[in-house]
Design a protein around this motif. Structure first.
Motif, short mmCIF file in Angstrom:
data_model
loop_
_atom_site.label_atom_id
_atom_site.label_comp_id
_atom_site.label_asym_id
_atom_site.label_seq_id
_atom_site.Cartn_x
_atom_site.Cartn_y
_atom_site.Cartn_z
N SER A 148 22.56 114.37 58.82
CA SER A 148 22.49 114.21 57.36
C SER A 148 21.64 112.99 57.01
N PHE A 203 29.77 114.04 56.79
CA PHE A 203 28.35 113.83 57.05
C PHE A 203 28.15 113.52 58.53
N GLY A 255 23.54 119.32 54.78
CA GLY A 255 24.30 118.46 53.88
C GLY A 255 23.70 118.26 52.50
#
Length: 328
Positions: A100, A96, A75
């Motif tokens: 992340s 996400f 991410g």
């Protein structure tokens, strides 16, 4: 004169109220996009496809949402791009995960922090788990931890990520609770979630650390035994027979949330349109069917509540990472 002033005051108040309500009554973006910060086929792709299909089926948007891929650093690449290059795109959401947030807590997203995007919605969760072959000698998590404590070299743990990742962290936390030095664990990192399961079934490793949803097909085939799921309580349905780590004396929870954020300069009106849309969406049968098909469990948080949750999680992950020497 006094009556005229009252009329003017009343009109002014009405106009102000109308302008405020109009300011927060944004329409749906004409073009929508979901950025999956990875290659096609993984968890971020799953998250974007869940939104794409559900929005279309419930007719929340007039034209199909586009899904694009921006791999790199669990991410990190997407996070940097949306902040630096595309901060005000009202129709662009980015997927996400808990992974992340873990990387964000360790400073792996570069110069940007948890405060630099607008956290929007969490729409589901998975949970960490540890599994062994069905014919393994350990029937409980306690038995496995005892074996690892007696001789860490004889129990090889495999997962689809490197040391410091979610999968490593889950097992390291369990080991710590059992009085085992995580640095003495025998840990093998594979590429992706499928390879460690293959290695386990081939008896090349003894334990898999991964996500519960990935194990469901193997459980149904009777080839694996999940010793513990890292949820706050037992999961519903067919998974109700799997005990939690907590109920076996190991106070470790590891939710793997799935959600979305917006760029930092998206207007408040557009942010609120998305927030209200997500609140409606998660209650539709179409969305719930799509979520269940993807092996996710219900976990809904929006707006300020999600923002608070994310920042608490990142702080908590940072403390856990520090305890293992992985963050400053």
């Amino acid at each position: 004169m006094e009556r005229k002033m009252k009329i003017i005051t009343a009109l002014t108040s009405t106009l102000m109220a109308l302008s405020v309500s109009t300011a927060f009554a944004a329409e749906a973006p004409s073009r929508t996009e979901c950025i999956a910060p990875a290659k096609p086929g993984g968890g971020f792709d799953l998250t974007c496809k869940l939104l794409q299909v559900s929005l279309q089926e419930t007719k929340q948007i007039s034209s199909p949402m586009r899904v694009t891929y921006m791999p790199g650093g669990v991410g990190a690449v997407a996070y940097n791009a949306i902040i630096a290059q595309r901060p005000a795109e009202a129709g662009t959401v980015v997927a996400f995960s808990g992974g992340s947030l873990l990387n964000l807590s360790q400073g792996k997203f570069g110069r940007y922090s948890v405060d630099d995007v607008k956290w929007l919605a969490a729409v589901g969760t998975d949970y960490g788990m540890v599994a062994v072959r069905d014919d393994a000698p350990w029937k409980t998590l306690g038995e496995l931890m005892t074996a690892m404590k007696n001789d860490p070299t004889k129990v090889v743990v495999g997962a689809g990520a490197s040391i410091g990742s979610q999968d490593w962290m889950k097992t390291a936390l369990l080991a710590s609770k059992a009085g085992i030095d995580p640095r003495k664990m025998r840990y093998v990192a594979f590429e992706g979630g499928g390879e460690p399961v293959t290695a386990l079934l081939g008896n090349h490793i003894q334990v898999v650390s991964g996500d519960m949803s990935e194990m469901v097909p193997h459980l149904q085939a009777g080839k694996l035994r999940v010793l513990a799921v890292m949820s706050d309580k037992r999961l519903p349905g067919k998974l109700a027979s799997v005990p939690t780590a907590k109920e076996q004396g190991f106070d470790v929870e590891w939710p793997i949330i799935r959600g979305f954020y917006l760029g930092p300069k998206v207007s408040e009106a557009d942010y609120q349109w998305w927030e209200e849309t997500f609140k409606k969406l998660v209650n539709t049968p179409e969305f719930q069917k799509q979520r269940d098909m993807r092996g996710l469990f219900e976990f809904n948080l929006f707006g300020k509540e999600l923002d608070s949750y994310v920042k608490t999680q990142v702080a908590d992950y940072r403390e856990k990472a520090k305890s293992f020497g992985l963050a400053k």
